[in-house]
Design an enzyme around this catalytic site. Structure first.
Site, PDB file in Angstrom:
ATOM      1  N   ASP A   1      -4.988  25.133 -17.484  1.00 43.05           N
ATOM      2  CA  ASP A   1      -4.413  25.949 -18.715  1.00 43.05           C
ATOM      3  C   ASP A   1      -6.295  25.989 -19.474  1.00 43.05           C
ATOM      4  O   ASP A   1      -7.030  24.555 -20.202  1.00 43.05           O
ATOM      5  CB  ASP A   1      -4.015  24.810 -20.199  1.00 43.05           C
ATOM      6  CG  ASP A   1      -3.336  25.872 -21.343  1.00 43.05           C
ATOM      7  OD1 ASP A   1      -4.026  26.967 -21.392  1.00 43.05           O
ATOM      8  OD2 ASP A   1      -2.850  25.191 -21.829  1.00 43.05           O
TER       9      ASP A   1
ATOM     10  N   ASP B   1      -6.590  32.627 -22.637  1.00 42.81           N
ATOM     11  CA  ASP B   1      -5.239  31.533 -23.111  1.00 42.81           C
ATOM     12  C   ASP B   1      -4.272  31.948 -21.340  1.00 42.81           C
ATOM     13  O   ASP B   1      -3.595  32.565 -21.810  1.00 42.81           O
ATOM     14  CB  ASP B   1      -4.725  31.047 -23.924  1.00 42.81           C
ATOM     15  CG  ASP B   1      -3.593  30.272 -24.131  1.00 42.81           C
ATOM     16  OD1 ASP B   1      -3.887  28.935 -23.074  1.00 42.81           O
ATOM     17  OD2 ASP B   1      -3.005  30.153 -25.340  1.00 42.81           O
TER      18      ASP B   1
END
Lengths: 328, 46
Positions: free
Chosen positions: A216, A33
């Site tokens: 992201d 992430d």
């Protein structure tokens, strides 16, 4: 002793990789992430129902485990994790990251992890985003001289299951076409850049005059300010369903034009086949979603997997730049 | 020297919840929030 970090709603996360922690290694499926900076997995002491569905770490079985005793609380967009900080050897892809700080959950209240198919999260954001006084995984890899270049890159395959990769220490040029366009990171906290505009048919429909965007891998959709996303849903004729999602006629995949994200003077078209998703029942949904209640980020966009499947992305910590090129 | 980690695309929580017809309930209880770093709150369950 209470620490908070920004994390988002993990409702749409869909790409997992395998790591191991401890000696001998215990395996976990984690999200890589770029929107957070810490590593955490559930512990054997976690009593929440969510932990029963996942692999849990047993410190007693690891000879290299060290506990810090420091409590941590990670607040999510959809729940929270409470636990403690520890250190152990983390391994993935042949890399051996020793004395890596990571969180072990004791409680995962609420239901937010109950339906998750992954065990934990491995953050690849900047260190300032993570728990104070700890070194994130990527920084440790670099400090220990385990990777030759201070960068990593993501290729998210458009195919259903396999083929996606995250690469550390270099770039495999076979995953993209043309040249990488390098964009400076505007705020080295998230992987954040300045976007010029969002347009359709040559007309600016959002981000007029420029805005901030976060690249992201921990977000699936294209997230923007609620009023602006609401307007985009109207433009593409997406209608809100009883569940709050925006549904759209599947036939429009063939007729709606590209939505173009212009970054650093370069156009990055996102076709309707990418900003509309069709589920297995043949129902179509808009891949735009609105951020609600954000504070500092309320005027920002988050470009998630929908964008990353189209554009191979390099995250260059040495130069604080993001490289983008069409994915093959 | 390049280290490549394969990633597997899995069914998302949204899909899981939608299939169990619990998505609406979930979204009502957990609205999306972009940033929490500067929220001033203590551990609600000490």
């Amino acid at each position: 002793g209470v620490y908070y970090e920004p994390m988002r709603n993990y409702l749409d996360l869909a790409y997992v990789g395998t790591i191991s922690i401890g000696t001998p290694p215990q395996e976990f499926r984690v999200i890589f992430d770029t929107g957070s900076s810490d590593l955490w997995v559930p512990s054997i002491h976690c009593t929440s129902p969510a932990c029963t569905n996942h692999n849990v770490f047993n410190p007693l079985l690891s000879s290299t485990f060290r506990i810090s005793g420091r409590p941590i609380h990670l607040q999510y967009g959809s729940g929270r994790m409470s636990g403690f900080l520890a250190y152990d050897t983390v391994q993935f892809g042949g890399l051996v990251d020793e004395s890596q700080a990571f969180g072990l959950s004791l409680r995962e209240p609420g239901r937010f992890m109950e339906y998750a198919v992954f065990d934990g999260i491995l953050g690849l954001g900047y260190p300032s985003l993570g728990l104070g006084g700890t070194t994130p995984v990527f920084d440790n890899l670099w400090k220990q001289g385990l990777i030759p270049e201070e960068l990593f890159a993501f290729y998210l395959s458009k195919k259903e299951e396999e083929g996606s990769v995250v690469m550390f220490g270099g770039v495999d040029h076979s995953y993209y076409s043309g040249d990488l366009n390098w964009v400076p990171v505007s705020r080295p906290l998230y992987w954040q850049l300045t976007m010029d505009s969002i347009s359709m048919n040559g007309e600016v429909i959002a981000c007029d005059g420029g805005c901030e965007a976060i690249i992201d891998t921990g977000t699936s959709l294209l997230i923007g300010p609620s009023d602006i996303v609401f307007n985009i849903q109207k433009i593409i004729d997406a209608k809100q369903s009883y569940s709050g999602e925006y549904m759209i006629n599947c036939d429009t995949i063939n007729t709606l034009p590209d939505i173009v994200f212009t970054i650093n003077g370069v156009d990055y078209p996102v076709p309707a086949s990418a900003y509309i998703r069709e589920d297995h029942q043949g129902t179509c949904y808009s891949n735009f979603d609105e951020g609600r209640g954000g504070l500092l980020l309320s005027d920002s966009w988050i470009l998630g997997d929908v964008f990353l499947r189209l554009y191979f992305t390099v995250f260059d910590r040495a130069n604080n730049t993001i490289g983008l090129a069409p994915a093959v | 020297c390049l280290v490549t980690i394969p990633l597997t695309r899995i069914k998302s929580m949204r899909e899981n919840l939608r299939e169990k017809d619990r998505l609406r309930d979930y979204l009502e209880k957990h609205p999306y929030n972009l940033a929490y770093k500067f929220v001033d709150s203590a551990d609600p369950d000490p």
